[in-house]
Design a protein around this motif. Structure first.
Motif, PDB file in Angstrom:
ATOM      1  N   GLN A 138      61.298 -75.810 -75.045  1.00 54.45           N
ATOM      2  CA  GLN A 138      60.805 -74.595 -75.675  1.00 54.45           C
ATOM      3  C   GLN A 138      61.752 -73.409 -75.474  1.00 54.45           C
ATOM      4  O   GLN A 138      61.944 -72.591 -76.378  1.00 54.45           O
ATOM      5  N   LYS A 139      62.376 -73.313 -74.315  1.00 57.61           N
ATOM      6  CA  LYS A 139      63.223 -72.151 -74.035  1.00 57.61           C
ATOM      7  C   LYS A 139      64.672 -72.374 -74.443  1.00 57.61           C
ATOM      8  O   LYS A 139      65.312 -71.474 -74.984  1.00 57.61           O
ATOM      9  N   VAL A 140      65.191 -73.578 -74.208  1.00 54.45           N
ATOM     10  CA  VAL A 140      66.569 -73.836 -74.642  1.00 54.45           C
ATOM     11  C   VAL A 140      66.661 -73.791 -76.163  1.00 54.45           C
ATOM     12  O   VAL A 140      67.673 -73.353 -76.721  1.00 54.45           O
TER      13      VAL A 140
ATOM     14  N   GLU B 135      62.760 -68.369 -87.441  1.00 53.21           N
ATOM     15  CA  GLU B 135      62.106 -67.288 -86.699  1.00 53.21           C
ATOM     16  C   GLU B 135      63.103 -66.567 -85.785  1.00 53.21           C
ATOM     17  O   GLU B 135      62.878 -66.452 -84.584  1.00 53.21           O
ATOM     18  N   PRO B 136      64.219 -66.057 -86.306  1.00 51.70           N
ATOM     19  CA  PRO B 136      65.221 -65.446 -85.422  1.00 51.70           C
ATOM     20  C   PRO B 136      64.742 -64.182 -84.724  1.00 51.70           C
ATOM     21  O   PRO B 136      65.324 -63.773 -83.722  1.00 51.70           O
ATOM     22  N   GLU B 137      63.665 -63.564 -85.235  1.00 54.21           N
ATOM     23  CA  GLU B 137      63.160 -62.363 -84.572  1.00 54.21           C
ATOM     24  C   GLU B 137      62.715 -62.644 -83.144  1.00 54.21           C
ATOM     25  O   GLU B 137      62.643 -61.732 -82.310  1.00 54.21           O
ATOM     26  N   TYR B 138      62.454 -63.911 -82.835  1.00 56.30           N
ATOM     27  CA  TYR B 138      62.043 -64.260 -81.478  1.00 56.30           C
ATOM     28  C   TYR B 138      63.196 -64.141 -80.488  1.00 56.30           C
ATOM     29  O   TYR B 138      62.981 -64.078 -79.277  1.00 56.30           O
ATOM     30  N   VAL B 139      64.427 -64.097 -80.992  1.00 55.35           N
ATOM     31  CA  VAL B 139      65.588 -63.988 -80.109  1.00 55.35           C
ATOM     32  C   VAL B 139      65.490 -62.739 -79.243  1.00 55.35           C
ATOM     33  O   VAL B 139      65.829 -62.762 -78.050  1.00 55.35           O
ATOM     34  N   ALA B 140      65.044 -61.619 -79.814  1.00 56.05           N
ATOM     35  CA  ALA B 140      64.924 -60.378 -79.040  1.00 56.05           C
ATOM     36  C   ALA B 140      63.924 -60.542 -77.897  1.00 56.05           C
ATOM     37  O   ALA B 140      64.137 -60.040 -76.784  1.00 56.05           O
ATOM     38  N   LYS B 141      62.830 -61.259 -78.142  1.00 58.60           N
ATOM     39  CA  LYS B 141      61.849 -61.510 -77.072  1.00 58.60           C
ATOM     40  C   LYS B 141      62.459 -62.394 -75.987  1.00 58.60           C
ATOM     41  O   LYS B 141      62.214 -62.181 -74.795  1.00 58.60           O
ATOM     42  N   ALA B 142      63.240 -63.383 -76.404  1.00 55.48           N
ATOM     43  CA  ALA B 142      63.903 -64.251 -75.434  1.00 55.48           C
ATOM     44  C   ALA B 142      64.869 -63.450 -74.579  1.00 55.48           C
ATOM     45  O   ALA B 142      64.961 -63.657 -73.360  1.00 55.48           O
ATOM     46  N   ALA B 143      65.601 -62.528 -75.201  1.00 54.58           N
ATOM     47  CA  ALA B 143      66.550 -61.699 -74.454  1.00 54.58           C
ATOM     48  C   ALA B 143      65.835 -60.854 -73.403  1.00 54.58           C
ATOM     49  O   ALA B 143      66.304 -60.712 -72.269  1.00 54.58           O
TER      50      ALA B 143
ATOM     51  N   ARG C   3      63.958 -63.965 -66.340  1.00 53.44           N
ATOM     52  CA  ARG C   3      63.061 -64.983 -65.782  1.00 53.44           C
ATOM     53  C   ARG C   3      63.424 -66.372 -66.264  1.00 53.44           C
ATOM     54  O   ARG C   3      63.346 -67.351 -65.527  1.00 53.44           O
ATOM     55  N   TRP C   4      63.817 -66.469 -67.531  1.00 57.58           N
ATOM     56  CA  TRP C   4      64.080 -67.778 -68.122  1.00 57.58           C
ATOM     57  C   TRP C   4      65.337 -68.424 -67.543  1.00 57.58           C
ATOM     58  O   TRP C   4      65.376 -69.647 -67.368  1.00 57.58           O
ATOM     59  N   GLY C   5      66.366 -67.626 -67.249  1.00 55.76           N
ATOM     60  CA  GLY C   5      67.598 -68.186 -66.707  1.00 55.76           C
ATOM     61  C   GLY C   5      67.377 -68.965 -65.419  1.00 55.76           C
ATOM     62  O   GLY C   5      67.756 -70.152 -65.318  1.00 55.76           O
ATOM     63  N   PRO C   6      66.759 -68.334 -64.399  1.00 58.25           N
ATOM     64  CA  PRO C   6      66.462 -69.085 -63.173  1.00 58.25           C
ATOM     65  C   PRO C   6      65.591 -70.310 -63.417  1.00 58.25           C
ATOM     66  O   PRO C   6      65.740 -71.340 -62.751  1.00 58.25           O
ATOM     67  N   GLU C   7      64.681 -70.212 -64.386  1.00 58.71           N
ATOM     68  CA  GLU C   7      63.835 -71.361 -64.699  1.00 58.71           C
ATOM     69  C   GLU C   7      64.668 -72.522 -65.234  1.00 58.71           C
ATOM     70  O   GLU C   7      64.398 -73.701 -64.936  1.00 58.71           O
ATOM     71  N   MET C   8      65.701 -72.211 -66.018  1.00 52.46           N
ATOM     72  CA  MET C   8      66.572 -73.271 -66.534  1.00 52.46           C
ATOM     73  C   MET C   8      67.329 -73.969 -65.401  1.00 52.46           C
ATOM     74  O   MET C   8      67.581 -75.171 -65.454  1.00 52.46           O
ATOM     75  N   HIS C   9      67.701 -73.213 -64.367  1.00 55.19           N
ATOM     76  CA  HIS C   9      68.326 -73.845 -63.201  1.00 55.19           C
ATOM     77  C   HIS C   9      67.328 -74.773 -62.497  1.00 55.19           C
ATOM     78  O   HIS C   9      67.714 -75.834 -61.985  1.00 55.19           O
ATOM     79  N   GLU C  10      66.053 -74.380 -62.456  1.00 56.00           N
ATOM     80  CA  GLU C  10      65.030 -75.257 -61.873  1.00 56.00           C
ATOM     81  C   GLU C  10      64.923 -76.548 -62.682  1.00 56.00           C
ATOM     82  O   GLU C  10      64.817 -77.643 -62.124  1.00 56.00           O
ATOM     83  N   VAL C  11      64.954 -76.420 -64.021  1.00 54.74           N
ATOM     84  CA  VAL C  11      64.916 -77.613 -64.862  1.00 54.74           C
ATOM     85  C   VAL C  11      66.149 -78.477 -64.599  1.00 54.74           C
ATOM     86  O   VAL C  11      66.065 -79.706 -64.496  1.00 54.74           O
TER      87      VAL C  11
ATOM     88  N   ALA D 180      74.150 -74.570 -69.057  1.00 58.24           N
ATOM     89  CA  ALA D 180      74.786 -73.741 -70.075  1.00 58.24           C
ATOM     90  C   ALA D 180      73.797 -72.745 -70.661  1.00 58.24           C
ATOM     91  O   ALA D 180      74.139 -71.584 -70.920  1.00 58.24           O
ATOM     92  N   ALA D 181      72.555 -73.178 -70.861  1.00 51.83           N
ATOM     93  CA  ALA D 181      71.532 -72.261 -71.363  1.00 51.83           C
ATOM     94  C   ALA D 181      71.298 -71.117 -70.379  1.00 51.83           C
ATOM     95  O   ALA D 181      71.156 -69.954 -70.772  1.00 51.83           O
ATOM     96  N   ALA D 182      71.281 -71.443 -69.085  1.00 57.04           N
ATOM     97  CA  ALA D 182      71.106 -70.409 -68.067  1.00 57.04           C
ATOM     98  C   ALA D 182      72.252 -69.409 -68.100  1.00 57.04           C
ATOM     99  O   ALA D 182      72.048 -68.192 -67.977  1.00 57.04           O
ATOM    100  N   ALA D 183      73.483 -69.921 -68.268  1.00 55.24           N
ATOM    101  CA  ALA D 183      74.641 -69.034 -68.332  1.00 55.24           C
ATOM    102  C   ALA D 183      74.566 -68.133 -69.562  1.00 55.24           C
ATOM    103  O   ALA D 183      74.909 -66.944 -69.501  1.00 55.24           O
ATOM    104  N   THR D 184      74.098 -68.689 -70.673  1.00 53.09           N
ATOM    105  CA  THR D 184      73.938 -67.883 -71.886  1.00 53.09           C
ATOM    106  C   THR D 184      72.877 -66.813 -71.681  1.00 53.09           C
ATOM    107  O   THR D 184      73.069 -65.643 -72.036  1.00 53.09           O
TER     108      THR D 184
END
Length: 280
Positions: free
Chosen positions: A177-179, A214-222, A227-235, A251-255
Motif C-alpha cells: 500500500q505504501k510503496v 490518483e496522483p493527488e495522494y502523493v502530497a498526502k504520502a509526502a 512515519r512511512w520511511g521508518p515503517e519501510m525499514h521495518e518491512v 529504496a522506498a524508504a530512501a525516496t
C-alpha cells in the motif's frame, strides 16, 4: 475485565489520539502523559477529550490497559520505559514494527505485563473512517482489547494467539500500500519532467484499479513520509528475516526521506511534493 478499564495511550499522535477517543467509549477514563510532549500533542489530546497526567509512572499506575502507538523507531525504548515501571496490566504493542521486534518487546515486558500484538490498517477513525485493528496474543487479553473497541469506528479482528501475527499482517499490507504510493510519485515526477503528466493521467485513468490515476495522494504520502520511511525499514527487516530481498523497500524508504521536512504539512500540493522529490 468486567468493569470498564482505565486506558493509557502512548502517545496521542494523529492515529493514537483518534484511536484512544474510540476506546474512551468503553473505558472509565483514557489517560495521556504530557511529559516531553509537544503543544500539538496537547492540543490533539484536548480535542479528543483525553485526561492529562504529569508522569509516565502515574499513567501506568492508574491504567489497566496501555496502548503503544508511536513512530517505529521509538517502539522498543517506549517499551523499556514501561518495563522499568513494572507495569502489571495489559500492553497493546500497536506500532508498525516487524514481528521480531514485537517478540522482543513481549519478552522485555513478560515479567509483569501481558502483551497483545496489534496492527492498525487504515486511516485514523475520524470523518467516517473505520480502520481495522488486528490483534494476536493470549486469548483472554485479545478479547479484552476487542471489547474495548466494541461498537466503535475501530473494527477489531483477532488473528490468533501468536505474538507477531498482527505485526506481520500490518507490514505485509504496508509493503504494497505504501510503496505503491512511492511508485506513483516517481512515475508522475518522471512524466512531469518531460511534460507528459496529463497524458500519463489519461493512460492510467483507463484502468480503474491504478493508483496512477490518483496522483493527488502523493502530497498526502509526502506529509506522512517521516512515519512511512521508518515503517519501510521495518518491512525490510521482516522480509530479510523471511529470507526475502528487501532492496525495493529500502529504496522506498530512501525516496520517502526526501520528504522528511514536509512532516504533517496538510497544505502541501502535488507540485510541491514533486519539486521536493526532484530537488532534496
Amino acid at each position: 475485565m468486567d468493569q470498564q478499564p482505565t486506558v493509557g495511550i502512548l502517545h496521542p499522535g494523529s492515529m493514537g489520539a483518534a484511536v484512544a477517543a474510540c476506546a474512551a467509549r468503553n473505558a472509565a477514563d483514557v489517560l495521556w502523559c504530557d511529559a516531553g510532549r509537544s503543544p500539538a500533542t496537547a492540543q490533539r489530546a484536548a480535542q479528543f477529550g483525553l485526561t492529562r497526567v504529569s508522569t509516565l509512572g502515574e499513567l501506568l499506575g492508574r491504567s489497566d490497559i496501555v496502548i503503544g502507538l508511536c513512530p517505529p523507531a521509538a517502539a522498543e525504548n517506549l517499551a523499556r520505559d514501561v518495563a522499568e515501571h513494572g507495569f502489571a496490566g495489559l500492553y497493546v504493542e500497536a506500532n508498525a514494527i516487524n514481528p521480531e521486534r514485537t517478540a522482543r518487546i513481549a519478552d522485555l515486558l513478560s515479567t509483569t505485563t501481558t502483551v497483545v500484538d496489534g496492527g492498525v490498517v487504515g486511516s485514523p477513525p475520524i470523518h467516517g473512517k473505520t480502520p481495522a485493528l488486528y490483534l494476536s496474543g493470549p486469548a483472554p487479553a485479545t478479547s479484552s482489547v476487542a471489547r474495548l473497541f466494541a461498537d466503535t469506528d475501530v473494527h477489531t479482528t483477532v488473528l490468533g494467539t501468536a505474538v507477531g501475527q498482527a505485526s506481520a499482517l500490518k507490514l505485509s499490507y504496508a509493503a504494497f500500500q505504501k510503496v505503491s504510493r512511492v511508485l506513483v510519485a516517481l512515475s508522475t515526477g518522471l512524466a512531469r519532467h518531460h511534460g507528459v503528466d496529463q497524458e500519463l493521467l489519461t493512460v492510467a485513468g483507463k484502468r480503474h484499479d491504478s493508483y496512477l490515476s490518483e496522483p493527488e495522494y502523493v502530497a498526502k504520502a509526502a506529509a506522512r513520509a517521516w512515519r512511512w520511511g521508518p515503517e519501510m525499514h521495518e518491512v525490510g527487516d521482516a522480509l530479510e528475516a523471511a529470507g526475502l530481498p528487501s532492496d525495493l523497500l529500502r529504496a522506498a524508504a530512501a525516496t520517502l526521506s526526501r520528504w522528511d521536512d514536509a512532516k504533517d504539512d496538510d497544505e502541501l500540493t502535488l507540485a510541491d511534493a514533486l519539486d521536493r522529490l526532484a530537488q532534496p
